[in-house]
Design an enzyme around this catalytic site. Structure first.
Site, short mmCIF file in Angstrom:
data_model
loop_
_atom_site.label_atom_id
_atom_site.label_comp_id
_atom_site.label_asym_id
_atom_site.label_seq_id
_atom_site.Cartn_x
_atom_site.Cartn_y
_atom_site.Cartn_z
N ARG A 57 0.81 -1.22 0.00
CA ARG A 57 0.00 0.00 0.00
C ARG A 57 0.84 1.27 0.00
O ARG A 57 0.49 2.24 -0.67
CB ARG A 57 -1.03 -0.02 1.12
CG ARG A 57 -0.54 0.28 2.50
CD ARG A 57 -1.43 -0.36 3.52
NE ARG A 57 -1.33 -1.81 3.42
CZ ARG A 57 -2.35 -2.64 3.53
NH1 ARG A 57 -3.55 -2.19 3.75
NH2 ARG A 57 -2.15 -3.93 3.45
N THR A 58 1.95 1.28 0.72
CA THR A 58 2.72 2.53 0.78
C THR A 58 3.33 2.86 -0.58
O THR A 58 3.29 4.01 -1.04
CB THR A 58 3.81 2.44 1.87
OG1 THR A 58 3.18 2.08 3.10
CG2 THR A 58 4.52 3.76 2.06
N LYS A 85 23.94 -6.68 -5.59
CA LYS A 85 25.29 -6.92 -6.11
C LYS A 85 26.34 -6.36 -5.15
O LYS A 85 27.51 -6.28 -5.49
CB LYS A 85 25.44 -6.26 -7.49
CG LYS A 85 24.49 -6.79 -8.53
CD LYS A 85 24.72 -6.10 -9.87
CE LYS A 85 23.61 -6.42 -10.85
NZ LYS A 85 23.53 -5.43 -11.93
N ARG A 107 12.03 3.59 1.46
CA ARG A 107 11.73 2.65 2.55
C ARG A 107 12.94 1.76 2.71
O ARG A 107 13.49 1.24 1.73
CB ARG A 107 10.49 1.82 2.21
CG ARG A 107 10.34 0.64 3.17
CD ARG A 107 9.00 -0.02 3.07
NE ARG A 107 7.96 0.80 3.66
CZ ARG A 107 6.76 0.33 4.02
NH1 ARG A 107 6.47 -0.94 3.83
NH2 ARG A 107 5.85 1.12 4.55
N HIS A 135 7.71 6.24 10.46
CA HIS A 135 6.94 6.10 9.22
C HIS A 135 6.03 7.34 9.20
O HIS A 135 4.83 7.25 9.46
CB HIS A 135 6.13 4.81 9.30
CG HIS A 135 5.47 4.38 8.03
ND1 HIS A 135 5.43 5.15 6.90
CD2 HIS A 135 4.82 3.22 7.72
CE1 HIS A 135 4.77 4.49 5.95
NE2 HIS A 135 4.40 3.33 6.42
C1 NCD Z 1 3.36 -0.71 8.15
C2 NCD Z 1 4.84 -0.64 7.91
O1 NCD Z 1 5.34 -1.06 6.88
O2 NCD Z 1 5.50 -0.13 8.79
N1 NCD Z 1 2.58 -0.87 7.04
C3 NCD Z 1 2.28 0.20 6.25
O3 NCD Z 1 3.11 1.01 5.89
N2 NCD Z 1 0.99 0.35 5.89
C4 NCD Z 1 2.99 -1.61 9.23
C5 NCD Z 1 3.33 -3.05 9.12
O4 NCD Z 1 4.08 -3.48 8.26
O5 NCD Z 1 2.83 -3.79 9.98
#
Ligand code: NCD
Length: 313
Positions: A57-58, A85, A107, A135
């Site tokens: 989703r992100t 690599k 990320r 986050h």
């Molecule tokens: C979260 C994350 O990746 O930190 N998910 C997200 O971004 N919607 C929470 C999770 O992975 O549980």
């Protein structure tokens, strides 16, 4: 107006800066409900989404956000990249920088990695989750979701329950919601509660039923098995019994207590399906909707500097 080049952590934002981003996002909530959802303000800009950790989703949310604002969006998955690599993170940062990206969304599985990259590149960097640290867009989208459902955040009582220890979502939410005047409780089994959590101005509970008493919102967290080395919970069954949001447990809360989860959900462990899917009490799909709007606001606000320097728009 917004004095930061990057969005790395909620801890770096003053309450009025958080509110500014939430207010900016409101226009995009309305815009995203139209059938024609295209704005050209980021036309000609290149945004790179560099994801060194899995995401659904992100990543999609940032991609849609950039595209709806007219930017050229490129997704880089670590699995297919030179990281495999043996390229160092700094080399990757320098490479992305040399391609003249106008914003980089990152990320990464290590706390602090996003800051490291931000220190090496010339464009705005947005943290899409770094290890167990922060986050920030999740914190902002959750605040926007709560504000849209309850009309305010100040004075609300909110409990965050689950794997607080491994959760960057919990940290960003605690910082964001306390900064906006909410009373925040955290609830976790002792092994999943960070030491010294009270220093974050929260009330800590191990008993979920006590923690739920009188709250306006209950935010459930995923058990992050991939971050656990060793045994943190006795068994998934026992965990659900003590810390799962079941129908029976929700029935003991106020009828207007709302339910949230950042996703992805472990249905039947931290949250039962018949709770997650409650149309009138679950905000889970609204969180996803608000996520796109927040990311549009962040991309727009952070690239205003780039756009102004060149004297166009
Ligand atoms: C979260 C994350 O990746 O930190 N998910 C997200 O971004 N919607 C929470 C999770 O992975 O549980």
């Amino acid at each position: 107006m917004f004095p930061h080049r990057d969005l790395l952590a909620i801890s770096a934002l003053a309450p009025h800066e958080i509110l500014f981003l939430l207010d900016e996002a409101e226009q995009w909530v309305k815009f995203n409900r139209l059938s024609q959802k295209h704005d050209d303000r980021l036309a000609g800009l290149t945004i790179i989404n560099a994801f060194f950790e899995n995401s659904t989703r992100t990543l999609v949310s940032f991609e849609i956000a950039g595209k709806r604002l007219g930017a050229d969006v490129v997704n880089m998955h670590a699995g297919q990249s030179s990281i495999k690599k043996g390229e160092t993170l700094i080399d990757t940062a320098m490479t992305l920088n040399a391609m003249h990206a106008d914003a980089i969304v990152i990320r990464h599985g290590s706390s602090g990695a996003v800051q490291l990259i931000a220190d090496k590149v010339d464009c705005p960097v947005l943290n899409a989750g770094d290890g167990q640290h922060e986050h920030p867009t999740q914190g902002l989208l959750d605040a926007l979701t709560i504000r849209s459902a309850k009309g305010r955040i100040d004075g609300l009582s909110i409990v965050i329950c689950g794997d607080v220890l491994h959760s960057r979502v919990a940290r960003s939410n605690i910082l964001c919601l306390t900064s906006l005047g909410a009373r925040v409780r955290v609830c976790a089994p002792p092994a999943l509660m960070p030491l010294g959590i009270e220093e974050m101005k929260v009330e800590a509970f191990h008993d979920f039923d006590k923690a739920l008493d009188g709250v306006d919102v209950v935010m459930m967290l995923r058990l992050q098995n991939e971050r656990m080395q060793g045994q943190f919970i006795p068994s998934p069954r026992e965990y659900r019994h003590l810390y799962g949001l079941t129908e029976e447990r929700l029935a003991r809360t106020r009828p207007d207590t709302l339910v949230m989860h950042p996703g992805p959900m472990n249905r039947g462990i931290e949250i039962d399906s018949n709770v997650a899917d409650l149309v009138d009490r679950s905000l889970i799909t609204r969180q996803v909707e608000m996520g796109v709007a927040i990311r549009m606001a962040c991309l727009d606000v952070l690239t205003r500097g780039v756009r102004q320097v060149e004297g166009w728009q």
